[in-house]
Design a protein around this motif. Structure first.
Motif, PDB file in Angstrom:
ATOM      1  N   THR A  86       0.761  -1.189  -0.040  1.00 25.58           N
ATOM      2  CA  THR A  86       0.185   0.694   0.319  1.00 25.58           C
ATOM      3  C   THR A  86       1.264   0.998  -0.033  1.00 25.58           C
ATOM      4  OG1 THR A  86       0.012  -0.029   2.332  1.00 25.58           O
ATOM      5  CG2 THR A  86      -1.576  -0.900   1.514  1.00 25.58           C
ATOM      6  N   ASP A  87       2.068   0.868   0.623  1.00 27.58           N
ATOM      7  CA  ASP A  87       2.953   2.067  -0.119  1.00 27.58           C
ATOM      8  C   ASP A  87       4.107   1.967   0.267  1.00 27.58           C
ATOM      9  OD1 ASP A  87       1.321   4.124   1.528  1.00 27.58           O
ATOM     10  OD2 ASP A  87       1.278   2.589   3.607  1.00 27.58           O
ATOM     11  N   PRO A  89       8.044   3.139   1.240  1.00 26.27           N
ATOM     12  CA  PRO A  89       9.231   3.642   2.021  1.00 26.27           C
ATOM     13  C   PRO A  89       9.411   5.268   1.293  1.00 26.27           C
ATOM     14  CG  PRO A  89       9.602   1.841   1.886  1.00 26.27           C
ATOM     15  CD  PRO A  89       8.585   1.963   1.207  1.00 26.27           C
ATOM     16  N   LYS A  90       9.739   5.981   2.709  1.00 26.91           N
ATOM     17  CA  LYS A  90      10.404   7.341   1.507  1.00 26.91           C
ATOM     18  C   LYS A  90      12.151   6.730   1.347  1.00 26.91           C
ATOM     19  CE  LYS A  90       7.744  10.906   3.389  1.00 26.91           C
ATOM     20  NZ  LYS A  90       7.856  11.784   4.678  1.00 26.91           N
ATOM     21  N   LEU A 107      -0.857   0.670  -4.167  1.00 22.91           N
ATOM     22  CA  LEU A 107       0.204   1.517  -4.074  1.00 22.91           C
ATOM     23  C   LEU A 107      -1.393   3.413  -4.137  1.00 22.91           C
ATOM     24  CD1 LEU A 107       3.081   1.473  -6.182  1.00 22.91           C
ATOM     25  CD2 LEU A 107       2.675   1.576  -3.274  1.00 22.91           C
ATOM     26  N   ASN A 108      -1.092   4.140  -4.288  1.00 22.17           N
ATOM     27  CA  ASN A 108      -1.744   5.127  -3.760  1.00 22.17           C
ATOM     28  C   ASN A 108      -1.271   6.365  -4.060  1.00 22.17           C
ATOM     29  OD1 ASN A 108      -4.658   4.298  -2.691  1.00 22.17           O
ATOM     30  ND2 ASN A 108      -4.072   4.469  -0.789  1.00 22.17           N
ATOM     31  N   GLU A 109       0.244   5.978  -3.487  1.00 23.45           N
ATOM     32  CA  GLU A 109       1.354   7.842  -3.954  1.00 23.45           C
ATOM     33  C   GLU A 109       2.474   7.129  -4.650  1.00 23.45           C
ATOM     34  OE1 GLU A 109       0.841  10.500  -1.368  1.00 23.45           O
ATOM     35  OE2 GLU A 109       1.694   9.313  -0.184  1.00 23.45           O
ATOM     36  N   PRO A 118       6.033   8.080  -3.566  1.00 20.57           N
ATOM     37  CA  PRO A 118       6.875   9.032  -2.458  1.00 20.57           C
ATOM     38  C   PRO A 118       7.735   9.813  -3.076  1.00 20.57           C
ATOM     39  CG  PRO A 118       7.951   6.900  -2.263  1.00 20.57           C
ATOM     40  CD  PRO A 118       6.623   6.427  -2.986  1.00 20.57           C
ATOM     41  N   ASN A 127      -2.336  -0.620 -10.047  1.00 15.65           N
ATOM     42  CA  ASN A 127      -2.321   0.363  -9.081  1.00 15.65           C
ATOM     43  C   ASN A 127      -3.541   1.909  -8.879  1.00 15.65           C
ATOM     44  OD1 ASN A 127      -0.608  -0.993  -7.279  1.00 15.65           O
ATOM     45  ND2 ASN A 127       0.641   0.153  -9.096  1.00 15.65           N
TER      46      ASN A 127
END
Length: 196
Positions: free
Chosen positions: A38-39, A41-42, A60-62, A64, A81
């Motif tokens: 879902t994410d 990481p930076k 994924l929504n975005e 980074p 996504n």
């Protein structure tokens, strides 16, 4: 493991990228497609040698902003996504191919309406006003907010637009412009227009 260059973890039902992967700074290819991630990481930005990132068919929504630190990145597949826009940092990558089909990419700026699901709803507008007032040391709103931990807690996740430096809480679409990805990013595939 630090000398690892190619890692394939496709079809493993992974929901979080293990932090150990991000310490393998020699990775050139990372295959994470067909998972439940879902994410991103930076810390993905630590992978300076990354040339190919396959993260299609996830949740994924975005992406980074730190992806811009992966300046060697040439191939990115984020198709299938829930991505609506790309970060400004993507222009720092050396992309030759970008696959982003089957994502709900924005094609037009949202318009204001009477709908309760508007992007710029009342909470966002008020938060922006308070954040703007924080710039003035003599502001009454600034003084009142400092004694209200609930307001400070709400505003702790505020961000700034990388283009205009104005503060926002959840969404900032005022600076979004559409570009032809093939010509601007010099891609070899037919990527079409994308927000940035």
């Amino acid at each position: 493991m630090k000398s690892l260059q190619i890692l394939c973890l496709e079809k493993n039902l992974i929901s979080v990228i293990p932090s150990e992967i991000l310490s393998c700074t020699e990775i050139t290819e990372l295959h994470l497609g067909n998972n439940k991630i879902t994410d991103l990481p930076k810390e993905l930005g630590y992978l300076k040698n990354l040339k190919k990132l396959m993260i299609y068919k996830n949740e994924l929504n975005e992406i980074p902003e730190e992806i811009g630190h992966c300046q060697s990145l040439q191939y990115l597949d984020v198709s299938c996504n829930n991505i609506t826009m790309f970060p400004e940092g993507i222009y720092h990558c050396s992309l030759k191919e970008l696959h982003c089909d089957e994502n709900p990419l924005l094609e037009h700026l949202p318009v204001l309406s009477q709908n309760v699901n508007d992007v710029l709803y009342l909470k966002e507008m008020c938060a922006r006003m308070v954040l703007q007032s924080f710039k003035d040391r003599n502001s009454l709103l600034r003084k009142q907010a400092t004694v209200r931990p609930d307001i400070l807690n709400l505003l702790k996740d505020a961000r700034k637009c990388v283009l205009c430096d104005r503060s926002y809480l959840f969404s900032w679409l005022e600076c979004v412009h559409f570009v032809d990805a093939k010509s601007v990013l010099k891609l070899s595939n037919k990527a079409g227009k994308h927000p940035h």
